[in-house]
Motif scaffolding. Structure first.
Motif, short mmCIF file in Angstrom:
data_model
loop_
_atom_site.label_atom_id
_atom_site.label_comp_id
_atom_site.label_asym_id
_atom_site.label_seq_id
_atom_site.Cartn_x
_atom_site.Cartn_y
_atom_site.Cartn_z
N LEU A 55 0.83 -1.20 0.00
CA LEU A 55 0.00 0.00 0.00
C LEU A 55 0.86 1.25 0.00
O LEU A 55 0.63 2.20 -0.77
N LEU A 56 1.90 1.27 0.84
CA LEU A 56 2.77 2.44 0.92
C LEU A 56 3.54 2.65 -0.37
O LEU A 56 3.77 3.78 -0.80
N SER A 57 3.93 1.54 -1.01
CA SER A 57 4.63 1.65 -2.29
C SER A 57 3.72 2.27 -3.34
O SER A 57 4.14 3.12 -4.13
N ASP A 58 2.45 1.84 -3.36
CA ASP A 58 1.49 2.40 -4.31
C ASP A 58 1.27 3.89 -4.05
O ASP A 58 1.19 4.70 -4.98
N ILE A 59 1.18 4.26 -2.76
CA ILE A 59 1.01 5.68 -2.42
C ILE A 59 2.26 6.46 -2.82
O ILE A 59 2.18 7.55 -3.39
N HIS A 61 4.27 5.86 -5.13
CA HIS A 61 4.39 5.97 -6.58
C HIS A 61 3.76 7.27 -7.09
O HIS A 61 4.14 7.78 -8.15
N VAL A 62 2.80 7.81 -6.33
CA VAL A 62 2.19 9.09 -6.70
C VAL A 62 3.25 10.19 -6.74
O VAL A 62 3.17 11.12 -7.54
N GLY A 63 4.26 10.08 -5.88
CA GLY A 63 5.34 11.07 -5.88
C GLY A 63 6.08 11.10 -7.20
O GLY A 63 6.45 12.18 -7.70
N ILE A 64 6.33 9.93 -7.78
CA ILE A 64 7.00 9.87 -9.08
C ILE A 64 6.11 10.49 -10.16
O ILE A 64 6.59 11.21 -11.05
N ILE A 65 4.80 10.24 -10.07
CA ILE A 65 3.86 10.82 -11.04
C ILE A 65 3.90 12.35 -10.97
O ILE A 65 4.00 13.04 -11.99
N PHE A 66 3.86 12.90 -9.75
CA PHE A 66 3.93 14.36 -9.60
C PHE A 66 5.28 14.90 -10.08
O PHE A 66 5.35 15.99 -10.66
N LEU A 67 6.34 14.15 -9.83
CA LEU A 67 7.67 14.58 -10.26
C LEU A 67 7.72 14.75 -11.78
O LEU A 67 8.22 15.75 -12.30
N PHE A 274 7.87 6.76 -1.05
CA PHE A 274 8.45 5.88 -2.06
C PHE A 274 9.80 5.32 -1.58
O PHE A 274 10.03 4.11 -1.65
N PHE A 275 10.68 6.19 -1.11
CA PHE A 275 12.00 5.72 -0.69
C PHE A 275 11.90 4.83 0.55
O PHE A 275 12.67 3.89 0.71
N PHE A 276 10.94 5.13 1.44
CA PHE A 276 10.72 4.25 2.58
C PHE A 276 10.34 2.85 2.10
O PHE A 276 10.85 1.84 2.60
N SER A 277 9.42 2.78 1.12
CA SER A 277 8.96 1.48 0.64
C SER A 277 10.08 0.70 -0.05
O SER A 277 10.10 -0.53 0.00
N VAL A 278 11.01 1.40 -0.70
CA VAL A 278 12.16 0.72 -1.32
C VAL A 278 12.97 -0.02 -0.26
O VAL A 278 13.33 -1.19 -0.43
N GLY A 279 13.25 0.66 0.85
CA GLY A 279 13.99 0.01 1.93
C GLY A 279 13.19 -1.07 2.62
O GLY A 279 13.73 -2.12 2.99
N ALA A 280 11.87 -0.84 2.77
CA ALA A 280 11.04 -1.79 3.51
C ALA A 280 10.83 -3.10 2.76
O ALA A 280 10.66 -4.15 3.38
N GLN A 281 10.86 -3.06 1.44
CA GLN A 281 10.58 -4.27 0.66
C GLN A 281 11.83 -5.13 0.42
O GLN A 281 11.74 -6.20 -0.19
#
Length: 390
Positions: A55-59, A61-67, A274-281
């Motif tokens: 769920l956090l990774s999907d959320i 991902h919105v940051g990349i879309i805005f970027l 997004f970066f949190f989810s990278v480390g968490a997964q």
């Protein structure tokens, strides 16, 4: 208290991010490292305080879309087209080289042919977030290096879409794969045409009529960005491509700069996730299984990419200093590499170890590349005052 709730997860992530970021700043480390380290510590493979990383990774991902939407807002279509024409040769040549390098290392360590091919494909991309996030805004939007970086990253995004479509279609056989790829090729010009028509006949008239109501403009921009991102996904493209097209189609509007400034805090909020989810997964406990090939592949990527970009860019008449600068900024694996690993292992196209190898190499190169750029080139989060540029 419900410890598994999204509210409690957000509390842990942003309070933890503030603590880790403070430590990073005091110890003169890049902030991106702090967010990834936090995910490793409190994610499911650490203390298991935050477990719903999907769920956090999907959320996030919105940051990349805005970027990508913000990038489009600051690009002029004519300049982008000229840059893409120059970037095509560099993008294709470098991608072939990086695929060969990734394939060679993986095969050398005894992985299967299919594992080696997919690992090699995952290594061809550079991180959109690292590349753009660490480039000062004035350089990104108003200088040649920014145009070149965007051109290269966009072409890599298109290649990533084709690879992901191929992976999704692999279970349908060669015929199904070919149909999907043809559909993707036709979908891009269709999306651009629809976006231009919508902007010309509806969006710009609305902006001109109600530009005094800033809250309305903010909502209109959000709806346009996310709406075109979703339409791109429906057409078989990526949300990032849709968001970039959404931005560039309204870049000539006088209100574009106001929209860009308004969305930056929202973008940063999602990028932290997004970066949190990278480390968490990332399963750090299983790292020992792929440590040797991951280190060899990481060293190869970190050294080969800057050198390759330096010579390829010099070959298309770019200055040597710009070529090295851009090469080091793009000298890592990508968030698309992680996505390829997740999709391929989910479809039983590669082994668990090959997927873990991609993840380990990506995270190692993201971390080390961030250090190289932050310590040697101008960035918004540079440790040295001399190199800090917004």
């Amino acid at each position: 208290m419900e410890f598994s709730s999204i509210t409690f997860s957000f509390f842990l992530i942003f309070t933890g991010a503030a603590v880790f970021a403070s430590i990073a700043l005091y110890t003169r480390q890049p902030l991106i490292i702090a967010y990834i380290a936090l995910g490793t510590c409190i994610g499911p493979y650490g203390l298991s305080l935050v477990t719903d990383t999907k769920l956090l990774s999907d959320i996030g991902h919105v940051g990349i879309i805005f970027l990508l939407f913000l990038l489009g807002l600051d690009m002029q279509p004519q300049a982008l087209w000229a840059t893409l024409r120059k970037s095509t040769v560099v993008a294709i040549s470098s991608s072939a080289l990086f695929v060969a390098a990734g394939f060679g290392v993986t095969a050398l360590f005894g992985y299967s042919l299919q594992d080696s091919l997919i690992v090699g494909a995952a290594m061809m991309f550079s991180s959109t977030i690292i590349g753009i996030k660490l480039l000062p805004t004035t350089v990104l939007h108003h200088r040649h290096i920014g145009e070149l970086m965007i051109g290269l990253l966009l072409l890599q995004d298109l290649l990533a879409i084709f690879i992901l479509m191929a992976l999704f279609s692999a279970s349908g056989g060669a015929e199904g794969m070919g149909t999907s790829l043809l559909y993707t090729v036709l979908a891009l010009p269709l999306l651009i045409a629809l976006a231009l028509l919508f902007v010309r006949f509806l969006l710009l008239p609305l902006i001109r009529r109600f530009d005094r109501f800033h809250e309305y403009i903010f909502l209109l921009a959000l709806g346009w960005c996310l709406g075109l991102a979703e339409l791109a996904v429906l057409l078989g493209l990526s949300a990032e491509i849709g968001a970039f097209i959404a931005g560039i189609t309204i870049a000539t509007s006088p209100i574009a700069q106001y929209i860009a400034v308004s969305l930056k805090p929202l973008r940063d909020f999602f990028l932290i996730l997004f970066f949190f989810s990278v480390g968490a997964q990332f399963n750090i406990g299983a790292l020992a299984q792929v440590l040797a090939p991951a280190l060899v592949l990481s060293i190869l990527i970190l050294t080969l990419k800057p050198v390759a970009y330096r010579y390829l860019l010099k070959g298309v008449s770019e200055h040597r200093s710009l070529a090295w600068n851009l090469g080091f900024r793009l000298g890592q694996a990508s968030e698309f590499s992680l996505l390829i690993a997740y999709v391929a292992v989910g479809g039983a196209l590669i082994s668990e170890q090959a997927s873990l190898l991609i993840q380990a190499t990506t995270i190692i190169t993201l971390l080390i590349s961030s250090y190289i750029v932050v310590l040697n080139y101008p960035t918004p989060i540079a440790i040295s005052e001399r190199l800090r540029r917004d």
